[in-house]
Design a protein around this motif. Structure first.
Motif, PDB file in Angstrom:
ATOM      1  N   MET A   1       0.841  -1.189   0.000  1.00 45.74           N
ATOM      2  CA  MET A   1       0.000   0.000   0.000  1.00 45.74           C
ATOM      3  C   MET A   1       0.880   1.244   0.000  1.00 45.74           C
ATOM      4  SD  MET A   1      -3.091   0.860   2.638  1.00 45.74           S
ATOM      5  CE  MET A   1      -2.111   1.840   3.758  1.00 45.74           C
ATOM      6  N   ALA A   2       0.523   2.176  -0.846  1.00 42.72           N
ATOM      7  CA  ALA A   2       1.293   3.422  -0.910  1.00 42.72           C
ATOM      8  C   ALA A   2       1.129   4.196   0.393  1.00 42.72           C
ATOM      9  CB  ALA A   2       0.820   4.270  -2.083  1.00 42.72           C
ATOM     10  N   LYS A   3       2.124   4.946   0.717  1.00 42.36           N
ATOM     11  CA  LYS A   3       2.076   5.726   1.955  1.00 42.36           C
ATOM     12  C   LYS A   3       1.000   6.799   1.843  1.00 42.36           C
ATOM     13  CE  LYS A   3       4.783   8.673   4.975  1.00 42.36           C
ATOM     14  NZ  LYS A   3       3.819   9.749   4.950  1.00 42.36           N
ATOM     15  N   GLN A   4       0.214   6.913   2.901  1.00 42.93           N
ATOM     16  CA  GLN A   4      -0.798   7.962   2.911  1.00 42.93           C
ATOM     17  C   GLN A   4      -0.275   9.161   3.693  1.00 42.93           C
ATOM     18  OE1 GLN A   4      -4.317   6.208   4.557  1.00 42.93           O
ATOM     19  NE2 GLN A   4      -4.891   5.288   2.623  1.00 42.93           N
ATOM     20  N   ILE A   5      -0.649  10.343   3.236  1.00 43.10           N
ATOM     21  CA  ILE A   5      -0.291  11.543   3.985  1.00 43.10           C
ATOM     22  C   ILE A   5      -1.240  11.639   5.172  1.00 43.10           C
ATOM     23  CG2 ILE A   5      -0.064  14.040   3.885  1.00 43.10           C
ATOM     24  CD1 ILE A   5       0.183  13.756   0.828  1.00 43.10           C
ATOM     25  N   LYS A   6      -0.665  11.725   6.367  1.00 40.53           N
ATOM     26  CA  LYS A   6      -1.535  11.797   7.549  1.00 40.53           C
ATOM     27  C   LYS A   6      -1.879  13.251   7.857  1.00 40.53           C
ATOM     28  CE  LYS A   6       1.144   8.943   9.833  1.00 40.53           C
ATOM     29  NZ  LYS A   6       1.746   8.271  10.989  1.00 40.53           N
ATOM     30  N   VAL A   7      -3.169  13.527   7.843  1.00 43.95           N
ATOM     31  CA  VAL A   7      -3.645  14.894   8.028  1.00 43.95           C
ATOM     32  C   VAL A   7      -4.514  14.963   9.276  1.00 43.95           C
ATOM     33  CG1 VAL A   7      -4.975  16.763   6.985  1.00 43.95           C
ATOM     34  CG2 VAL A   7      -3.709  15.178   5.524  1.00 43.95           C
ATOM     35  N   SER A   8      -4.253  15.953  10.129  1.00 41.11           N
ATOM     36  CA  SER A   8      -5.143  16.193  11.262  1.00 41.11           C
ATOM     37  C   SER A   8      -5.942  17.455  11.004  1.00 41.11           C
ATOM     38  CB  SER A   8      -4.344  16.385  12.554  1.00 41.11           C
ATOM     39  OG  SER A   8      -3.892  15.158  13.031  1.00 41.11           O
ATOM     40  N   LEU A   9      -7.269  17.333  11.098  1.00 41.10           N
ATOM     41  CA  LEU A   9      -8.129  18.511  10.979  1.00 41.10           C
ATOM     42  C   LEU A   9      -8.360  19.048  12.378  1.00 41.10           C
ATOM     43  CD1 LEU A   9     -11.149  17.911   8.573  1.00 41.10           C
ATOM     44  CD2 LEU A   9      -9.247  19.473   8.290  1.00 41.10           C
TER      45      LEU A   9
ATOM     46  N   GLY B   1     -17.206  24.849  11.038  1.00 37.23           N
ATOM     47  CA  GLY B   1     -17.489  24.075   9.836  1.00 37.23           C
ATOM     48  C   GLY B   1     -16.406  23.044   9.569  1.00 37.23           C
ATOM     49  N   LYS B   2     -15.691  22.654  10.623  1.00 42.16           N
ATOM     50  CA  LYS B   2     -14.623  21.672  10.486  1.00 42.16           C
ATOM     51  C   LYS B   2     -15.159  20.340   9.963  1.00 42.16           C
ATOM     52  CE  LYS B   2     -12.856  20.269  14.362  1.00 42.16           C
ATOM     53  NZ  LYS B   2     -13.084  18.819  14.333  1.00 42.16           N
ATOM     54  N   THR B   3     -16.301  19.940  10.505  1.00 43.59           N
ATOM     55  CA  THR B   3     -16.886  18.671  10.070  1.00 43.59           C
ATOM     56  C   THR B   3     -17.348  18.747   8.616  1.00 43.59           C
ATOM     57  OG1 THR B   3     -17.511  18.235  12.335  1.00 43.59           O
ATOM     58  CG2 THR B   3     -18.606  16.925  10.666  1.00 43.59           C
ATOM     59  N   SER B   4     -17.845  19.911   8.193  1.00 48.02           N
ATOM     60  CA  SER B   4     -18.226  20.052   6.782  1.00 48.02           C
ATOM     61  C   SER B   4     -17.015  19.869   5.884  1.00 48.02           C
ATOM     62  CB  SER B   4     -18.808  21.434   6.502  1.00 48.02           C
ATOM     63  OG  SER B   4     -19.775  21.768   7.449  1.00 48.02           O
ATOM     64  N   VAL B   5     -15.881  20.461   6.285  1.00 47.68           N
ATOM     65  CA  VAL B   5     -14.661  20.308   5.501  1.00 47.68           C
ATOM     66  C   VAL B   5     -14.274  18.830   5.460  1.00 47.68           C
ATOM     67  CG1 VAL B   5     -12.209  20.882   5.382  1.00 47.68           C
ATOM     68  CG2 VAL B   5     -13.857  22.639   6.030  1.00 47.68           C
ATOM     69  N   PHE B   6     -14.372  18.175   6.605  1.00 47.45           N
ATOM     70  CA  PHE B   6     -14.061  16.744   6.678  1.00 47.45           C
ATOM     71  C   PHE B   6     -14.973  15.943   5.745  1.00 47.45           C
ATOM     72  CE2 PHE B   6     -14.847  12.605   8.814  1.00 47.45           C
ATOM     73  CZ  PHE B   6     -13.571  12.088   8.696  1.00 47.45           C
ATOM     74  N   ASN B   7     -16.264  16.237   5.796  1.00 46.25           N
ATOM     75  CA  ASN B   7     -17.203  15.521   4.934  1.00 46.25           C
ATOM     76  C   ASN B   7     -16.911  15.771   3.461  1.00 46.25           C
ATOM     77  OD1 ASN B   7     -18.530  14.424   7.098  1.00 46.25           O
ATOM     78  ND2 ASN B   7     -20.153  15.949   7.129  1.00 46.25           N
ATOM     79  N   LEU B   8     -16.516  16.995   3.132  1.00 43.31           N
ATOM     80  CA  LEU B   8     -16.190  17.307   1.745  1.00 43.31           C
ATOM     81  C   LEU B   8     -14.953  16.554   1.276  1.00 43.31           C
ATOM     82  CD1 LEU B   8     -16.693  21.107   1.075  1.00 43.31           C
ATOM     83  CD2 LEU B   8     -17.722  19.195  -0.124  1.00 43.31           C
TER      84      LEU B   8
ATOM     85  N   ILE C   1     -11.932  28.745   1.537  1.00 45.92           N
ATOM     86  CA  ILE C   1     -12.923  27.823   0.972  1.00 45.92           C
ATOM     87  C   ILE C   1     -14.332  28.148   1.461  1.00 45.92           C
ATOM     88  CG2 ILE C   1     -11.183  25.987   0.968  1.00 45.92           C
ATOM     89  CD1 ILE C   1     -12.838  24.594   3.060  1.00 45.92           C
ATOM     90  N   SER C   2     -15.279  27.574   0.763  1.00 43.24           N
ATOM     91  CA  SER C   2     -16.651  27.630   1.219  1.00 43.24           C
ATOM     92  C   SER C   2     -17.177  26.197   1.224  1.00 43.24           C
ATOM     93  CB  SER C   2     -17.483  28.496   0.278  1.00 43.24           C
ATOM     94  OG  SER C   2     -18.849  28.215   0.483  1.00 43.24           O
ATOM     95  N   ALA C   3     -17.238  25.623   2.423  1.00 45.46           N
ATOM     96  CA  ALA C   3     -17.693  24.236   2.526  1.00 45.46           C
ATOM     97  C   ALA C   3     -19.141  24.129   2.064  1.00 45.46           C
ATOM     98  CB  ALA C   3     -17.548  23.737   3.959  1.00 45.46           C
ATOM     99  N   ARG C   4     -19.908  25.186   2.290  1.00 46.36           N
ATOM    100  CA  ARG C   4     -21.318  25.180   1.912  1.00 46.36           C
ATOM    101  C   ARG C   4     -21.474  25.036   0.405  1.00 46.36           C
ATOM    102  NH1 ARG C   4     -25.868  26.556   4.253  1.00 46.36           N
ATOM    103  NH2 ARG C   4     -24.670  26.742   6.138  1.00 46.36           N
ATOM    104  N   LYS C   5     -20.630  25.792  -0.336  1.00 49.05           N
ATOM    105  CA  LYS C   5     -20.751  25.744  -1.792  1.00 49.05           C
ATOM    106  C   LYS C   5     -19.757  24.774  -2.417  1.00 49.05           C
ATOM    107  CE  LYS C   5     -22.878  30.171  -2.337  1.00 49.05           C
ATOM    108  NZ  LYS C   5     -22.667  31.594  -2.514  1.00 49.05           N
ATOM    109  N   GLY C   6     -18.935  24.160  -1.594  1.00 51.61           N
ATOM    110  CA  GLY C   6     -17.950  23.218  -2.118  1.00 51.61           C
ATOM    111  C   GLY C   6     -16.847  23.887  -2.900  1.00 51.61           C
ATOM    112  N   GLU C   7     -16.570  25.142  -2.597  1.00 54.43           N
ATOM    113  CA  GLU C   7     -15.534  25.863  -3.336  1.00 54.43           C
ATOM    114  C   GLU C   7     -14.215  25.863  -2.568  1.00 54.43           C
ATOM    115  OE1 GLU C   7     -18.757  29.010  -5.243  1.00 54.43           O
ATOM    116  OE2 GLU C   7     -17.309  29.679  -3.742  1.00 54.43           O
TER     117      GLU C   7
END
Lengths: 698, 75
Positions: free
Chosen positions: A1-9, A16-23, A150-156
């Motif tokens: 498996m290729a190495k994944q970049i580990k990101v902490s939000l 809107g952290k969870t919205s960013v996560f969901n996006l 970004i705008s998590a609401r508009k997905g931008e």
């Protein structure tokens, strides 16, 4: 498996952290718990370009790295533990454009940790309406970071963020500024003693040591010379640090952010005027509560009926299409009704979480906390106890978990202890069947039926007992805890469909797979215990009965055989053993078995009676008819009369009959003391009340 | 009598003077309740508790007993 970049939000609540996560992750996410504690751990995978993937962890929302709750402490432990498997390659700090000043406090702290950091400025769609403009290149330079607007609401702006994550190695790791210059003497000595360590990390370990004694110090052992002597001294230093950070942030924002007050439009003020109004605020809250109850008990009855029929049909089809034998019986009489007993609750639970997450997403929940705090405090609870108590009407398990954001330990503990009194969804089937048996189906006046009034009374009784025992516990418990209460009042937002949907799915899944396992296991065990017996009385049932009643029709004969078998099965003997204990409450040994099995989970009561009364199908009418026909061996009258019925209702209203709740209380309070106290107190109370009521009404 | 956030009237603005008491939670400071910052009382629940404030651009609610520990100067 290729190495994944580990990101902490990372980010403050309500950014809107969870919205960013969901996006970033879509439905490609899973929710679990951090080992040993019930802090929700959300992680997911995000596809970047050219097959590179990022493993995203959504850390609990926190206002700063000076943790004051378990949730916040998780963030620090993870970020300090360089060797931990979740230690991030890159930290993404999510902020809200309207609260940038406050959100940057956490950002400057994260920057001191020597981790590549990206700043996300969310809700960019609100900038124009609020008259905000940003100088991004200047902010990037001053904050020594890369910014994704970004705008998590508009997905931008999400693609921008993904690109930044992918090129994380080029991000700066240097702090924004020297935040610890306010006490040069102390920090100078500290750095001299540990030249290899990052000063800020040392400082965090020291501060956390005061608040969380069990904090894992990793490989840093700090001698007592550097221990902060008192809490007030620590707080003075932390206060100085906070002021220092805000000075820096103010300077940066003075240059990089301009707000045109005239362009700002204030929806918030207008809505708040009504929603937190001294009269209308409460009126609207009550109306919303009524709507929720209506949805849970009325609207959800349609899908529930469908589910009920579907499982009855499934059972029937399986029975007719497979050859008969003990294994098929297990499937049709044990497993399928057991599964049905779990699935039937899904509509109610989904409706409840639909409403709760809409209320939370929109920002309204904070207003409820604001309105209710004063009232709840009289009973030793907090305004924040309202959410758990309302959630408790679905299930005590998420309700106990929802107490986590109550800062004051005593208020939190009392909330946890009294939540199981609220009428949870699992009590509902028991109430419904008993009420339909013993309460006349007549109406007072035009609208209100005795039956629905009884049900409503039981709900008020549960809530009243919860509040009453909170008041009592508040008097009894001598726990010293700092009384503080700070709640953010976020701006109003139209809930994002995606966030609500994911939340409802996650919570429902947690119920089905959590509580579901227990219910299913018990249905199977019960079926086995009821289908086999220890001696010949059980095996020879058919011959014995046929000899005794040669004149009966086949149907009557079958019934006699079934009940004879049950009486001499394993479960029959168990029931007989406890009959002396439950007889004073007006119950026979069969109800006794129902109660015993209910100690695992209340909702198995009806299923248990269905099994015990040897009714093949799970149709309620049939169980009800059987129950109505039961005769009390002592009095000769019907077993379920007003006295025993009310006694049984009250027993179920008060008794602590849920292993899962006990387990979750143990986890949340980190001791067996409190769940045991709940179990013992509630059971004795339930027994006492049921006994008195039966003896009076008899 | 000292002027504190608890003595503000609805719609009144003030500057935070000094925070000395130990009972002020750090979280409140971190949300912007620091000396020199502006505070406005937006709304109170019945019996003046909790109090809904705008401190330095942050909207939050605190209980009266804590509000009474934060000295302010009305502007």
């Amino acid at each position: 498996m290729a190495k994944q970049i580990k990101v902490s939000l990372i980010g403050n609540p309500n950014t809107g952290k969870t919205s960013v996560f969901n996006l970033l992750t879509g439905l490609n996410q899973q929710v679990g718990n951090y080992p040993g504690i019930t802090v929700e751990k959300k992680e997911g995978v995000c596809k970047l370009s050219r097959g590179v993937k990022a493993h995203i962890m959504d850390l609990p929302g926190t206002y700063s790295l000076n943790a004051s709750s378990l949730d916040e402490n998780v963030v620090i432990e993870l970020l300090l533990n360089k060797k931990g498997k979740d230690y991030p390659d890159v930290a993404v700090v999510v902020s809200d454009v309207e609260n940038l000043k406050r959100n940057l406090l956490l950002f400057t702290q994260i920057k001191d940790l020597d981790i590549p950091t990206i700043l996300v400025i969310n809700m960019a769609d609100r900038m124009r309406r609020k008259g905000i403009s940003l100088d991004i290149p200047l902010l990037e330079k001053e904050l020594k970071t890369k910014i994704a607007l970004i705008s998590a609401r508009k997905g931008e702006g999400i693609d921008e963020l993904k690109k930044l994550i992918e090129s994380y190695t080029s991000l700066s790791k240097t702090p924004c500024f020297d935040a610890l210059s306010f006490a040069p003497d102390y920090f100078g000595r500290l750095q001299k003693a540990f030249p290899d360590q990052s000063l800020y990390k040392l400082w965090l370990v020291i501060t956390q040591d005061v608040n969380f004694r069990k904090f894992d110090k990793q490989d840093m052992s700090i001698s007592s010379d550097f221990k902060i002597k008192s809490e007030s001294e620590l707080k003075r230093l932390q206060q100085k640090e906070t002021i220092k950070r805000y000075q820096f942030i103010n300077n940066v924002l003075k240059k990089g952010l301009t707000v045109d007050e005239k362009a700002a439009t204030g929806m918030r003020a207008k809505l708040d005027r009504v929603l937190t109004h001294k009269f209308w605020g409460y009126f609207i809250f009550l109306a919303i509560l009524l709507l929720i109850f209506q949805a849970i008990y009325d609207w959800s009855s349609y899908p529930m009926d469908l589910i009920d029929e579907a499982f009855a049909w499934l059972s029937e089809v399986t029975k007719t299409s497979l050859p008969s034998g003990p294994f098929v019986d297990l499937i049709t009489e044990g497993i399928i009704p057991g599964l049905g007993g779990i699935v039937i609750f899904i509509p109610q639970i989904a409706f409840l979480f639909l409403f709760i997450s809409i209320l939370e997403e929109s920002g309204y929940m904070s207003r409820v906390v604001f309105l209710m705090d004063r009232v709840m405090r009289r009973f030793g609870l907090s305004g924040k106890s309202v959410v758990p108590l309302v959630s408790g009407t679905a299930c005590a398990i998420p309700a106990v978990m929802a107490t986590r954001n109550i800062e004051n330990w005593k208020e939190r503990l009392i909330t946890i202890l009294v939540v199981p009194f609220t009428t949870c969804a699992a009590r509902l089937p028991v109430y419904l069947i008993i009420i339909s048996l013993v309460i006349p189906d007549e109406k007072i006046g035009w609208i209100f039926g005795y039956q629905s009034l009884t049900l409503m009374f039981l709900y008020f009784l549960g809530f009243g007992t919860a509040v009453g025992s909170a008041w009592l516990l508040n008097r009894i418990l001598k726990i010293k805890s700092k009384s503080y209460f700070v709640i953010e009042m976020p701006g109003y937002k139209v809930p994002l469909f995606k966030n609500v949907a994911i939340n409802v799915i996650e919570k429902t899944k947690a119920f089905v797979f959590g509580a579901g396992k227990i219910i299913l296991a018990i249905s199977i065990i019960l079926w086995v215990l009821a289908s086999f017996g220890p001696n010949e009385n059980f095996n020879n049932a058919e011959e014995t009965i046929t000899e005794l009643y040669p004149s009966l029709s086949q149907e009557e004969l079958d019934n006699k055989i079934a009940s004879h078998k049950l009486e001499y099965s394993f479960i029959g003997y168990a029931g007989k053993a406890i009959e002396p204990v439950v007889a004073p409450l007006g119950y026979d040994w069969k109800i006794g078995i129902g109660i015993i099995s209910s100690f695992a989970a209340r909702e198995v009561f009806v299923g248990t009676l269905a099994t015990i009364y040897s009714v093949g199908s799970d149709e309620e009418e049939t169980i009800k008819n059987r129950m109505a026909a039961e005769v009390n061996q002592v009095t000769g009258g019907p077993l379920f009369n007003l006295a025993s019925g009310i006694s049984l209702l009250l027993f179920y209203a008060f008794a602590m009959q849920c292993m899962s709740t006990l387990a979750i209380v143990k986890r949340e309070t980190n001791s067996w003391k409190w769940p045991m106290a709940q179990l013992i107190f509630m059971s004795i109370f339930a027994y006492g009340v049921a006994l008195i009521v039966y003896q009076i009404l008899k | 009598m000292k002027t504190t956030i608890a003595t503000l009237k609805r719609g009144q603005r003030a500057l935070i003077k000094e925070i000395t008491s130990d009972i002020i939670p750090l979280k409140l400071l971190e949300m912007g309740c620091l000396p020199g910052n502006e505070v406005e009382l937006l709304q109170t629940a019945p019996f003046q508790c909790p109090m809904y404030l705008n401190i330095n651009g942050s909207h939050l609610a605190i209980r009266k007993e804590i509000a009474a520990q934060i000295e302010v100067q009305i502007i």
